[in-house]
Design a protein around this motif. Structure first.
Motif, PDB file in Angstrom:
ATOM      1  N   VAL A   1       0.858  -1.184   0.000  1.00  0.00           N
ATOM      2  CA  VAL A   1       0.000   0.000   0.000  1.00  0.00           C
ATOM      3  C   VAL A   1       0.894   1.234   0.000  1.00  0.00           C
ATOM      4  CG1 VAL A   1      -1.587   1.399   1.390  1.00  0.00           C
ATOM      5  CG2 VAL A   1      -2.023  -1.038   1.078  1.00  0.00           C
ATOM      6  N   VAL A   2       0.597   2.158  -0.897  1.00  0.00           N
ATOM      7  CA  VAL A   2       1.350   3.401  -1.005  1.00  0.00           C
ATOM      8  C   VAL A   2       0.440   4.550  -0.595  1.00  0.00           C
ATOM      9  CG1 VAL A   2       2.701   4.896  -2.525  1.00  0.00           C
ATOM     10  CG2 VAL A   2       2.675   2.417  -2.917  1.00  0.00           C
ATOM     11  N   ILE A   3       0.897   5.349   0.368  1.00  0.00           N
ATOM     12  CA  ILE A   3       0.125   6.497   0.858  1.00  0.00           C
ATOM     13  C   ILE A   3       0.947   7.745   0.583  1.00  0.00           C
ATOM     14  CG2 ILE A   3      -1.008   7.539   2.853  1.00  0.00           C
ATOM     15  CD1 ILE A   3      -0.872   4.656   4.130  1.00  0.00           C
ATOM     16  N   VAL A   4       0.387   8.670  -0.169  1.00  0.00           N
ATOM     17  CA  VAL A   4       1.153   9.808  -0.655  1.00  0.00           C
ATOM     18  C   VAL A   4       0.519  11.115  -0.191  1.00  0.00           C
ATOM     19  CG1 VAL A   4       2.168  10.889  -2.681  1.00  0.00           C
ATOM     20  CG2 VAL A   4       1.685   8.444  -2.713  1.00  0.00           C
ATOM     21  N   ASN A   5       1.337  11.944   0.454  1.00  0.00           N
ATOM     22  CA  ASN A   5       0.917  13.302   0.816  1.00  0.00           C
ATOM     23  C   ASN A   5       1.421  14.230  -0.288  1.00  0.00           C
ATOM     24  OD1 ASN A   5       0.367  15.798   1.883  1.00  0.00           O
ATOM     25  ND2 ASN A   5       1.628  15.567   3.716  1.00  0.00           N
ATOM     26  N   LEU A   6       0.518  14.706  -1.105  1.00  0.00           N
ATOM     27  CA  LEU A   6       0.873  15.532  -2.256  1.00  0.00           C
ATOM     28  C   LEU A   6       0.932  17.019  -1.908  1.00  0.00           C
ATOM     29  CD1 LEU A   6      -1.546  13.765  -4.761  1.00  0.00           C
ATOM     30  CD2 LEU A   6       0.897  13.321  -4.498  1.00  0.00           C
ATOM     31  N   SER A   7       0.613  17.333  -0.679  1.00  0.00           N
ATOM     32  CA  SER A   7       0.519  18.738  -0.269  1.00  0.00           C
ATOM     33  C   SER A   7       1.836  19.237   0.305  1.00  0.00           C
ATOM     34  CB  SER A   7      -0.581  18.902   0.782  1.00  0.00           C
ATOM     35  OG  SER A   7      -0.131  18.435   2.053  1.00  0.00           O
TER      36      SER A   7
ATOM     37  N   ARG B   1       4.866  16.362   1.007  1.00  0.00           N
ATOM     38  CA  ARG B   1       5.461  15.770  -0.197  1.00  0.00           C
ATOM     39  C   ARG B   1       6.247  14.504   0.160  1.00  0.00           C
ATOM     40  NH1 ARG B   1       6.445  21.243  -0.419  1.00  0.00           N
ATOM     41  NH2 ARG B   1       4.986  22.359  -1.759  1.00  0.00           N
ATOM     42  N   GLU B   2       5.577  13.622   0.880  1.00  0.00           N
ATOM     43  CA  GLU B   2       6.214  12.398   1.348  1.00  0.00           C
ATOM     44  C   GLU B   2       5.296  11.225   1.066  1.00  0.00           C
ATOM     45  OE1 GLU B   2       8.571  12.031   5.219  1.00  0.00           O
ATOM     46  OE2 GLU B   2       6.631  11.116   5.724  1.00  0.00           O
ATOM     47  N   ALA B   3       5.897  10.068   0.872  1.00  0.00           N
ATOM     48  CA  ALA B   3       5.131   8.849   0.643  1.00  0.00           C
ATOM     49  C   ALA B   3       5.482   7.811   1.695  1.00  0.00           C
ATOM     50  CB  ALA B   3       5.427   8.291  -0.746  1.00  0.00           C
ATOM     51  N   LYS B   4       4.485   7.056   2.105  1.00  0.00           N
ATOM     52  CA  LYS B   4       4.678   5.898   2.965  1.00  0.00           C
ATOM     53  C   LYS B   4       4.408   4.648   2.133  1.00  0.00           C
ATOM     54  CE  LYS B   4       5.108   8.185   6.964  1.00  0.00           C
ATOM     55  NZ  LYS B   4       6.311   8.136   7.818  1.00  0.00           N
ATOM     56  N   ILE B   5       5.256   3.641   2.304  1.00  0.00           N
ATOM     57  CA  ILE B   5       5.099   2.382   1.581  1.00  0.00           C
ATOM     58  C   ILE B   5       4.923   1.274   2.606  1.00  0.00           C
ATOM     59  CG2 ILE B   5       6.110   0.787  -0.074  1.00  0.00           C
ATOM     60  CD1 ILE B   5       7.811   3.096  -1.127  1.00  0.00           C
TER      61      ILE B   5
END
Length: 669
Positions: A558-564, A605-609
């Motif tokens: 699961v990839v969770i992306v903060n685009l802000s 601007r970070e992603a969790k995998i």
């Protein structure tokens, strides 16, 4: 001495001749007239030759529809005088060259209205020459073909293949690394003016450690100016090394499980390519199909000659492609400017011919088809894949301009929304040879440098490596290469990842480790080899997107992306696909998911995998949550330290995972 027959296919020309000399002789002897066989359209001349090296040229009474005015050589952008120019002077020089080029091309177009030059004789290199000596000039009429005779037979070289039976990765598992041989050299102190095949061979260990399992070589055919205007379709660029050097490079890459894809230019050729001198309109379109997208004489794959039962352009290009596959054992082709070719029938045929020549091994054909469309790859399409340019532009707008368009991004991540069918149908990239690298763009367009720029790049890399498709890295991206796109020399700066006493390049080393870790994760998890992808959460207000990848054999990511640009503390992500233990890859800790939800701190601007470990996985427990490993930055701030903490909502379920305790590839920082 043994007889050797020179052949030249020129079915509608009246006369042809051969010029021949020993390579050590200063001048050619008397022209040898060639005999024409009207039944097959070939001119032939048989000569007794001893073992040795010979230079030869053909002469032809041309049937081309105009006598071409040579185009000017490209300006030298690497000399000291140019470097000392102001930006205004450089622009003026470039504009002057462009204007002169257009004037000459216009004069050449107008010449077709003049009298034809049916009595003009042209001297040129054999179109099928496998070695060409350009004799230090761009003048095609002075170049010679090089012929080597040994034991009475023509040879290319004497290299013996050693690793033909090595297992190579299938298409869906590829991670491609795009290389310009001339710039992928031993470093800034390299004494070679340009990089060579041998330089690439010496860097195989680096490529292995990076984790890539395919390289895409930018064009290596002999060219006079730009590599995307090939003049000779069977000869290898001399400055890169010998054919034996190329074979050794490919052989060693295969030994190390790395495939070789060759970038080929089959839409057009250089304006002084030999076939333009023989009978231009027999092989090429009379006029460009689109003058706004024309880079040279364009192959006419639609022309069929019923007299000789031949498709002239198809035969020549097909012969060239088969030669590269059979002689150099390559594992795929990239077709440059495939949309401009405008002939799916030809592309179907030539891809089939290439794969037939390759035999049973995996062979990948990918097109530059801009703008990208599924018609080039799907059931009726000729290609296995295409460059996913819409993915690049979506990420560029996000990373460079903070334009968060979740719908557009979802279509890039899941190419099925655009109509593509499979993993191999698209090649995803955040940079390639046609563009400045993303770090360069950020500096030029937004004055974004340092850790902020590198952080944005890391976000882009996560999206690239976890989307449906085959990822491709443009050489140097993985180490933070900063040089701008140029037609001149721009060697990779290997000092970016060298050991320095002051550790001033730690940020570059960290980026390289991030790439290595993500590539390792991708290659070791079957979830990325399928088209299984669901978007499980999207929050347009907070600008968060989450999606899962999974395999039929049970792997899940699961990839969770903060685009802000905002730090999100204790962020709630619902709709987790399964409960149980997950490993958060980016910061290296475990999380126990209950009620199909998880709470995480996600920096801007970070992603969790999150990598699935299993419902009954026994995670190492600690009395208190351990400090996670983080990506070091050049200057750490208190806020950054806070952002790197995992959520403490359920700290008893989170602990640092020792890499020996689970089969999960971990980041290497």
């Amino acid at each position: 001495m043994a007889p050797f027959t020179f052949t030249l296919f020129a079915p509608y020309n009246k006369q042809a001749a051969l010029r021949l000399k020993n390579a050590h002789a200063r001048m050619f002897g008397v022209d040898i007239l060639m005999e024409k066989d009207e039944s097959d359209g070939y001119f032939r001349a048989t000569v007794d030759l001893a073992d040795g090296i010979f230079h030869y040229q053909f002469k032809i009474q041309t049937k081309s529809w105009f006598e071409q005015e040579p185009e000017p050589a490209l300006p030298n952008y690497d000399d000291d005088a140019y470097k000392e120019m102001t930006e205004e002077e450089k622009n003026e020089k470039a504009e002057a060259y462009s204007k002169l080029l257009q004037e000459i091309r216009e004069r050449n177009r107008q010449r077709e209205h003049e009298a034809t030059f049916t009595e003009i004789w042209y001297t040129f290199v054999d179109p099928y020459a496998t070695d060409v000596d350009e004799r230090g000039t761009d003048d095609a009429h002075k170049a010679v073909g090089v012929l080597t005779i040994k034991n009475g037979k023509r040879i290319i070289d004497e290299y013996e293949w050693k690793h033909d039976n090595c297992n190579l990765p299938p298409d869906e598992e590829l991670v491609i690394y795009e290389i310009h041989v001339g710039d992928f050299s031993g470093g800034e102190n390299d004494t070679n003016a340009r990089g060579t095949f041998t330089n690439v061979t010496k860097k195989i260990e680096y490529l292995k450690e990076l984790g890539v399992n395919a390289i895409e070589l930018m064009p290596i055919k002999e060219y006079p100016g730009g590599i995307y205007n090939p003049r000779y379709y069977f000869a290898i660029e001399t400055s890169y090394g010998t054919t034996a050097d190329l074979k050794e490079m490919i052989d060693e890459l295969h030994k190390n499980g790395i495939r070789v894809i060759l970038d080929g230019v089959y839409n057009h050729s250089d304006s002084s390519s030999p076939l333009t001198q023989i009978d231009h309109d027999y092989w090429y379109h009379h006029n460009p199909k689109d003058v706004t997208m024309s880079w040279g004489p364009e192959w006419n794959y639609s022309f069929y000659d019923p007299k000789y039962n031949i498709w002239p352009a198809r035969k020549f290009v097909g012969d060239s492609i088969r030669y590269m596959v059979e002689e150099f054992h390559i594992d795929g082709f990239r077709f440059d400017a495939a949309r401009q070719i405008q002939n799916f029938d030809f592309l179907h045929w030539v891809v089939k011919e290439a794969k037939k020549a390759a035999g049973p091994k995996p062979f990948y054909c990918v097109a530059e088809f801009l703008p990208d469309e599924p018609c080039i790859t799907n059931i009726d399409g000729p290609m296995d894949g295409c460059w996913h340019d819409s993915f690049y532009w979506a990420l560029r707008d996000l990373l460079l301009y903070d334009n968060v368009d979740i719908g557009r991004l979802k279509a890039g991540i899941d190419c099925r929304q655009q109509g593509f069918l499979g993993v191999t149908n698209v090649v995803n990239y955040i940079g390639n040879h046609d563009h400045d690298r993303m770090l360069v763009e950020m500096g030029k367009e937004r004055s974004i440098f340092g850790e902020e720029a590198f952080k944005r790049v890391r976000l882009g890399v996560v999206l690239q490596m976890t989307s449906i498709g085959i990822p491709m890295i443009w050489m140097g991206e993985e180490m933070g290469e900063y040089k701008e796109k140029t037609i001149g020399i721009a060697k990779i700066d290997w000092s970016l990842i060298a050991d320095r006493e002051d550790n001033s390049n730690q940020i570059n080393k960290n980026l390289l480790s991030f790439y290595r870790g993500l590539i390792n994760l991708r290659k070791s998890n079957k979830a990325f080899y399928s088209t299984n992808l669901d978007f499980i959460h999207e929050d347009h207000d907070a600008k968060v997107l989450a999606y899962q990848r999974w395999s039929d054999s049970g792997e899940r990511v699961v990839v969770i992306v903060n685009l802000s640009g905002n730090f999100l503390a204790d962020y709630h992500v619902p709709n987790m696909p399964v409960n149980g233990w997950w490993h958060e890859w980016t910061f290296n800790y475990d999380a126990n998911v209950e009620n199909n939800e998880v709470r995480l701190d996600i920096a801007e601007r970070e992603a969790k995998i999150l990598v699935w470990l299993g419902e009954n996985y026994n995670s190492p427990q600690a009395e208190s949550a351990a400090q996670p490993e983080t990506v070091p930055v050049e200057s750490e701030k208190a806020t950054a330290q806070e952002q790197q903490q995992p959520s403490q909502t359920d700290s008893s379920t989170k602990s640092k995972l020792d890499s020996t305790q689970a089969e999960v590839p971990l980041p290497q920082y």
